[in-house]
Design a protein around this motif. Structure first.
Motif, PDB file in Angstrom:
ATOM      1  N   ALA A 107      84.277  62.434  23.087  1.00  0.00           N
ATOM      2  CA  ALA A 107      84.630  63.196  24.293  1.00  0.00           C
ATOM      3  C   ALA A 107      86.066  63.692  24.218  1.00  0.00           C
ATOM      4  O   ALA A 107      86.357  64.852  24.572  1.00  0.00           O
ATOM      5  N   LEU A 108      86.978  62.855  23.760  1.00  0.00           N
ATOM      6  CA  LEU A 108      88.383  63.270  23.630  1.00  0.00           C
ATOM      7  C   LEU A 108      88.507  64.445  22.664  1.00  0.00           C
ATOM      8  O   LEU A 108      89.274  65.382  22.899  1.00  0.00           O
ATOM      9  N   SER A 109      87.757  64.390  21.579  1.00  0.00           N
ATOM     10  CA  SER A 109      87.813  65.473  20.593  1.00  0.00           C
ATOM     11  C   SER A 109      87.319  66.794  21.186  1.00  0.00           C
ATOM     12  O   SER A 109      87.954  67.842  21.003  1.00  0.00           O
ATOM     13  N   VAL A 110      86.201  66.746  21.920  1.00  0.00           N
ATOM     14  CA  VAL A 110      85.655  67.966  22.535  1.00  0.00           C
ATOM     15  C   VAL A 110      86.655  68.563  23.524  1.00  0.00           C
ATOM     16  O   VAL A 110      86.907  69.778  23.529  1.00  0.00           O
ATOM     17  N   LEU A 111      87.239  67.732  24.369  1.00  0.00           N
ATOM     18  CA  LEU A 111      88.189  68.213  25.378  1.00  0.00           C
ATOM     19  C   LEU A 111      89.453  68.760  24.720  1.00  0.00           C
ATOM     20  O   LEU A 111      89.991  69.778  25.157  1.00  0.00           O
ATOM     21  N   ALA A 112      89.944  68.077  23.678  1.00  0.00           N
ATOM     22  CA  ALA A 112      91.157  68.543  23.000  1.00  0.00           C
ATOM     23  C   ALA A 112      90.905  69.862  22.288  1.00  0.00           C
ATOM     24  O   ALA A 112      91.778  70.740  22.261  1.00  0.00           O
ATOM     25  N   MET A 113      89.728  70.015  21.701  1.00  0.00           N
ATOM     26  CA  MET A 113      89.409  71.272  21.019  1.00  0.00           C
ATOM     27  C   MET A 113      89.354  72.438  21.999  1.00  0.00           C
ATOM     28  O   MET A 113      89.620  73.572  21.636  1.00  0.00           O
ATOM     29  N   SER A 114      88.998  72.157  23.255  1.00  0.00           N
ATOM     30  CA  SER A 114      89.028  73.204  24.270  1.00  0.00           C
ATOM     31  C   SER A 114      90.477  73.580  24.582  1.00  0.00           C
ATOM     32  O   SER A 114      90.826  74.754  24.648  1.00  0.00           O
ATOM     33  N   GLY A 115      91.319  72.561  24.792  1.00  0.00           N
ATOM     34  CA  GLY A 115      92.759  72.783  24.846  1.00  0.00           C
ATOM     35  C   GLY A 115      93.327  73.345  26.120  1.00  0.00           C
ATOM     36  O   GLY A 115      94.533  73.563  26.202  1.00  0.00           O
ATOM     37  N   ARG A 116      92.495  73.601  27.151  1.00  0.00           N
ATOM     38  CA  ARG A 116      93.024  74.129  28.394  1.00  0.00           C
ATOM     39  C   ARG A 116      93.741  73.024  29.160  1.00  0.00           C
ATOM     40  O   ARG A 116      93.474  71.844  28.942  1.00  0.00           O
ATOM     41  N   HIS A 117      94.639  73.411  30.062  1.00  0.00           N
ATOM     42  CA  HIS A 117      95.476  72.406  30.702  1.00  0.00           C
ATOM     43  C   HIS A 117      94.653  71.399  31.491  1.00  0.00           C
ATOM     44  O   HIS A 117      94.950  70.201  31.505  1.00  0.00           O
ATOM     45  N   TYR A 118      93.578  71.867  32.145  1.00  0.00           N
ATOM     46  CA  TYR A 118      92.793  70.912  32.926  1.00  0.00           C
ATOM     47  C   TYR A 118      91.932  70.036  32.016  1.00  0.00           C
ATOM     48  O   TYR A 118      91.565  68.923  32.392  1.00  0.00           O
TER      49      TYR A 118
END
Length: 772
Positions: A107-118
Motif C-alpha cells: 500500500a505504501l508503494s502504491v501511494l508513493a508512486m502516485s505522489g500527490r500531496h494527499y
C-alpha cells in the motif's frame, strides 16, 4: 470526444466581440443533459458496502484486493474506514493486527508512486499507526519502500522534500546515506545534474552529511553530462565545506574523468587543486585511528549509545584515546540529553559547546523546539557560555517557522539574543575590528543573527511593538562594529520602518533613510521585491489604494542601481490590485481600474523590459477582476495572435467570459483553440466547467464532466475541485443530488475519493449561496 465537438454539440454559435454578449433566452428551457427525478439532496454518497462495514477484517480484505490494482482512490476509502473502526471506542478490536507487514509495504508503494500531496499525507498516517495496522514499528525498510515509490513517480522536488523532512516524520528517522544515494543515482541516470548538485548542497539539513561516495556520484554525473569547468570548481567548493579529507582514489577519479573528455591539462590542474585543498585536513593519518572512529560512529547510529560507548571502552584497551571528539561521534545522530550524560559518565569526559550544539540542532531538525530550548537551558546550567552555535538554530526556527512565528516566539528569540550579547559584552567586542564578510560565526551576535531578528520584526502582526527594539539593535550593531552586510537585512529593516509609517510619503522617506545608512550594502532584486510587496500591503485607515507613483519611485531606484526589471516588479502590484478589487462592490472599483491602466502604461512604456506570458496573464486577470472585460479580452487576443498564450491564459479568459456572462465569447475562444489542437489541462477544464455553470448551463457542464473531461487525457480527469464547482452552482437550484447521482454513476473512482467533509460543504453552499 474533442473539445470542438463538445462545444459544437452544445449548439451555441461563436460571435465576434462587437456583437451582443448573449442572446435573449427563450421561454422554453433546453432539455437537460440527464433526466433524473427531482428530489431533495441526499447525503448518502457512498456505496452501501462502503458506508457500513461489519468488521475490521472485511476492510482489510478489501485493501488486499485493491493493492495489486493500484486503485489509489479505493485505498484511501478503505484506510479511512479502517482507521475509523480501529479508533472508535467500544468497537471490537481484532486480536491480531488486521494487515501483514508486506501488505502495508504494498500500500505504501502504491501511494508513493502516485505522489500527490494527499497520497503522501495518507502515507504518513499509515506510518503513524503502523503498530496498530500490522504490529511492527516504523523503520528504515518502510522508508526505503516509500522512496522507491517516489522515485518511480519521478518528481525530484517531491523526493527531495520527503528526504529533508524525514526527521519530522514518524519515528524521527534520519535518512541514511544509502537512501540519499538512491536519489542521487536516479538524478544522475535521468540527467538531473543541477538538481543533484542542489540536493548534495542541502542534504545536511536532514541530519546526514555527504560522504566521499556522495561526491563520486556528483562528479561522475558532471563528467557524463560534459559540464563546464566552472561547475566542477563549484562542486569542489561544496566538497570543501564538509569534513572530508584527501583520498587517492577520488583524485584518480578526477584525473581519469578529464582525460576521457580529452582535457589532459585540466586533469592535472584539478588533481593538484584537490590535493592543495584537502591533503592537510585529516585529524589523523593513523589508519587504525581512522578505522576506530568510523566504527564508533557506525555503532552509535545503528545500535545506539550504550553499545557504542562499550565499544569505545573496549577500544581504549587497544590504544584508542577518547576525547571530546569521541562524544561528537557518539551523539551525532541523537537529540537526547540522557545519551550525552551517559557517555560523559562512562568515558569520564566533559562535553564542550560543540556537543551541546549538536543536541540542540538535532532537536530542532526533528521539530522538537521545546526539547531544544530545554537542552539549551541545561547547557547553561552545566556551565556552557552561550555562543552562536547554540543560539543560532534556536533563533532561526523561532523567527522563520510559519508555525511558530508570533510575539511569544520573537520575544523568546530576543531573550536568546540577550544571553548571547551578555556573554560577549560590547566593551570587549567593540575593540575588535569588523570580521571580513563570509567569515564563520563569531561567538557573539553577528550580522546574520540581526538579519533574522529584523525579518521577524517585519513579519510580526504587532510590528510597532518591535520598532524601538529594532532601533536599539541597530545601535548595538554600530557599537559592535557589525555592518548590515546582507541586503536582505537592509530590506528587512526597511519593511519594519515602512510598516510603522503614517502615510505613503512617510513610508518612502523611511525607505530612503535606511538605504542611505553608511556602509549599507545596496539592495538586491529579492530585497526590492520584498519592499514593493510591503508597500502594496500598507493601509492607513482611509481606504487609500497603494500609490502607483510611490511604487514606481522605488522601481526607478532599482533601475538606477542596475537591478534588472523583471516580471515580478509588475506582477506584485497587479496581483494586489486584483485581490483588492475582489473585496469591493463593482461601483467602487473605478479607482482600482484606473490604477491597473496606469500600471499597464508603465509596462508598455518601459523600453528595458519585455513582458513574458505570465505577466500578460496577470494583467489580463487584473483587468477582468476590476470589471474591464473588453481590456482583458484585448490582452487575450494579443496573446493568441502572437501564440504566446498557455493554459493559464486560457483559464483566465474563460473565467473572464464567465463573470461577464459572455457565453458566445467563451465558445469562440474554445472553438479557436480546438482548431489549432490546443489541449486543456485540469485547471482549464475546471474553468470551462465553471464558465458554463456561471452562464446557467449546469446540465451541459455536468455532461462535459461525466462524459468528456479527461477521456483522451487521463491526467486531467475530473477531481474534487471539479465536483465542488458543480455543487456550488447546483446549490442555487437545489440540484446537488442530481450532480452526485451522475458522479456516482459515471465516475465511480472519483466518487470513492470524495472526502466526507464535502457533505458539510454542500450544505453550506445551499445556505449561503455562491458569489455571482
Amino acid at each position: 470526444m474533442s473539445l470542438s465537438r463538445a462545444v459544437a454539440r452544445l449548439g451555441y454559435p461563436a460571435y465576434s466581440f462587437a456583437r451582443p454578449a448573449y442572446r435573449p433566452p427563450t421561454s422554453r428551457r433546453a432539455a437537460p443533459a440527464f433526466r433524473v427525478k427531482d428530489r431533495r439532496f441526499s447525503t448518502a454518497k457512498h456505496d452501501p458496502s462502503l458506508s457500513y462495514v461489519p468488521d475490521v477484517n472485511v476492510i482489510a480484505d478489501k485493501i488486499r484486493q485493491y493493492i495489486p490494482t493500484a486503485n489509489v482512490g479505493a485505498l484511501h476509502q478503505q484506510f479511512h474506514g479502517l482507521f475509523r473502526m480501529l479508533g472508535e471506542a467500544g468497537t471490537d478490536k481484532p486480536t491480531a493486527p488486521p494487515l501483514k507487514e508486506q501488505e502495508i509495504h504494498g500500500a505504501l508503494s502504491v501511494l508513493a508512486m502516485s505522489g500527490r500531496h494527499y497520497d503522501l499525507d495518507m502515507v504518513v498516517k499509515i506510518l503513524t499507526d503502523l503498530p496498530m495496522l500490522c504490529g511492527s514499528e516504523v523503520g528504515v525498510t518502510e522508508y526505503n519502500v516509500i522512496l522507491r515509490g517516489l522515485i518511480t513517480n519521478g518528481n525530484p522536488q517531491t523526493i527531495f522534500n520527503w528526504l529533508i523532512s524525514m526527521p519530522q516524520k514518524p519515528r524521527n528517522i534520519t535518512p541514511t546515506l544509502i537512501q540519499w544515494h538512491m536519489f542521487f543515482e536516479w538524478c544522475a541516470e535521468t540527467g538531473l545534474v543541477k538538481f543533484l548538485h542542489h540536493g548534495v548542497s542541502k542534504m545536511h539539513r536532514s541530519g546526514r552529511r555527504p560522504s566521499l561516495r556522495t561526491f563520486e556520484i556528483l562528479f561522475k554525473a558532471l563528467f557524463d553530462s560534459g559540464a563546464p569547468i566552472k561547475t566542477f570548481y563549484d562542486a569542489l567548493d561544496l566538497m570543501e565545506k564538509t569534513s572530508l579529507t584527501y583520498n587517492e582514489n577520488f583524485a584518480k577519479l578526477l584525473y581519469d574523468g578529464f582525460v576521457k573528455l580529452g582535457l589532459v591539462d585540466r586533469a592535472q590542474e584539478m588533481k593538484d587543486v584537490y590535493w592543495k585543498r584537502f591533503s592537510a585536513r585529516s585529524r589523523t593519518t593513523d589508519p587504525k585511528m581512522v578505522e576506530w572512529t568510523e566504527r564508533i560512529e557506525r555503532e552509535a547510529e545503528e545500535r545506539g549509545i550504550i553499545p557504542a560507548t562499550k565499544l569505545c571502552k573496549s577500544l581504549q584497551r587497544d590504544g584508542f584515546s577518547a576525547g571530546p571528539h569521541t562524544l561528537t561521534l557518539l551523539i551525532r545522530h541523537t537529540h537526547r540529553l540522557d545519551h550525552l550524560r551517559y557517555a560523559e559518565a562512562e568515558l569520564d569526559l566533559k562535553a564542550t559547546i560543540i556537543q551541546w550544539a549538536i543536541l540542540v540542532n538535532n532537536a530542532v531538525r526533528i521539530g522538537d523546539l521545546s526539547g531544544a530550548l530545554s537542552i539549551y537551558e541545561e547547557s547553561k546550567a552545566a556551565g556552557i557560555v552561550p555562543a552562536a552555535p547554540l543560539t543560532h538554530p534556536l533563533v532561526n526556527v523561532l523567527c522563520t517557522s510559519s508555525s511558530t512565528l508570533d510575539d511569544a516566539a520573537i520575544d523568546r528569540a530576543l531573550e536568546l539574543y540577550k544571553d548571547l550579547a551578555e556573554a560577549a559584552p560590547i566593551s570587549q567586542s567593540s575593540q575588535q575590528a569588523p570580521k571580513p564578510s563570509g567569515s564563520r560565526h563569531s561567538s557573539g551576535p553577528d550580522a546574520n543573527l540581526y538579519n533574522i531578528l529584523f525579518r521577524a520584526f517585519g513579519a510580526s502582526k504587532n510590528v510597532k511593538k518591535y520598532y524601538p527594539i529594532a532601533l536599539s539593535l541597530l545601535e548595538d550593531m554600530d557599537a559592535r562594529n557589525i555592518e548590515l552586510e546582507n541586503p536582505m537585512a537592509v530590506s528587512a529593516l526597511i519593511i519594519v520602518v515602512m510598516r510603522c509609517s503614517s502615510s505613503f510619503d512617510d513610508a518612502l522617506k523611511g525607505y530612503k533613510r535606511i538605504c542611505r545608512r553608511p556602509n549599507a550594502p545596496p539592495l538586491d532584486a529579492k530585497g526590492y521585491h520584498a519592499i514593493l510587496h510591503t508597500l502594496t500591503q500598507l493601509s492607513f485607515g482611509n481606504h487609500e489604494i497603494p500609490s502607483i507613483w510611490h511604487y514606481f519611485e522605488i522601481v526607478k531606484d532599482m533601475q538606477v542601481g542596475g537591478i534588472e526589471i523583471t516580471a515580478p516588479v509588475y506582477t506584485i502590484i497587479l496581483r494586489y490590485l486584483a485581490v483588492l478589487a475582489a473585496d469591493l462592490p463593482p461601483e467602487e472599483c473605478e479607482s482600482i481600474a484606473g490604477a491597473v491602466r496606469r500600471v499597464h502604461d508603465h509596462l508598455t512604456l518601459d523600453p528595458s523590459f519585455t513582458p513574458d506570458t505570465m505577466l500578460w496573464n496577470q494583467l489580463m486577470d487584473s483587468y477582468q477582476r476590476v470589471g474591464l472585460f473588453a481590456e482583458a479580452y484585448r490582452v487575450w487576443e494579443m496573446l493568441f495572435i502572437t501564440e504566446r498564450f498557455n493554459n493559464a491564459s486560457v483559464a483566465i479568459i474563460i473565467d473572464a467570459c464567465g463573470f461577464a456572462r459572455s457565453w458566445p465569447m467563451a465558445a469562440q475562444v474554445c472553438l479557436k483553440l480546438s482548431k489549432i489542437g490546443f489541449k486543456f489541462n485540469q485547471r482549464t477544464w475546471n474553468a470551462w466547467v465553471e464558465c458554463m455553470c456561471r452562464v446557467g448551463k449546469l446540465d451541459e457542464a455536468l455532461k462535459v464532466v461525466c462524459l468528456e473531461m479527461g477521456k483522451d487525457q487521463p491526467k486531467v480527469a475530473p477531481d474534487v475541485n471539479t465536483v465542488k464547482v458543480l455543487l456550488s452552482f447546483a446549490a442555487r437550484t437545489n440540484q446537488q443530488d442530481e450532480v452526485m447521482d451522475r458522479i456516482k454513476r459515471y465516475l465511480p473512482q472519483l466518487w470513492h475519493t470524495l472526502p466526507d467533509e464535502l457533505d458539510g460543504y454542500f450544505i453550506r453552499q445551499r445556505v449561503a449561496g455562491v458569489d455571482s
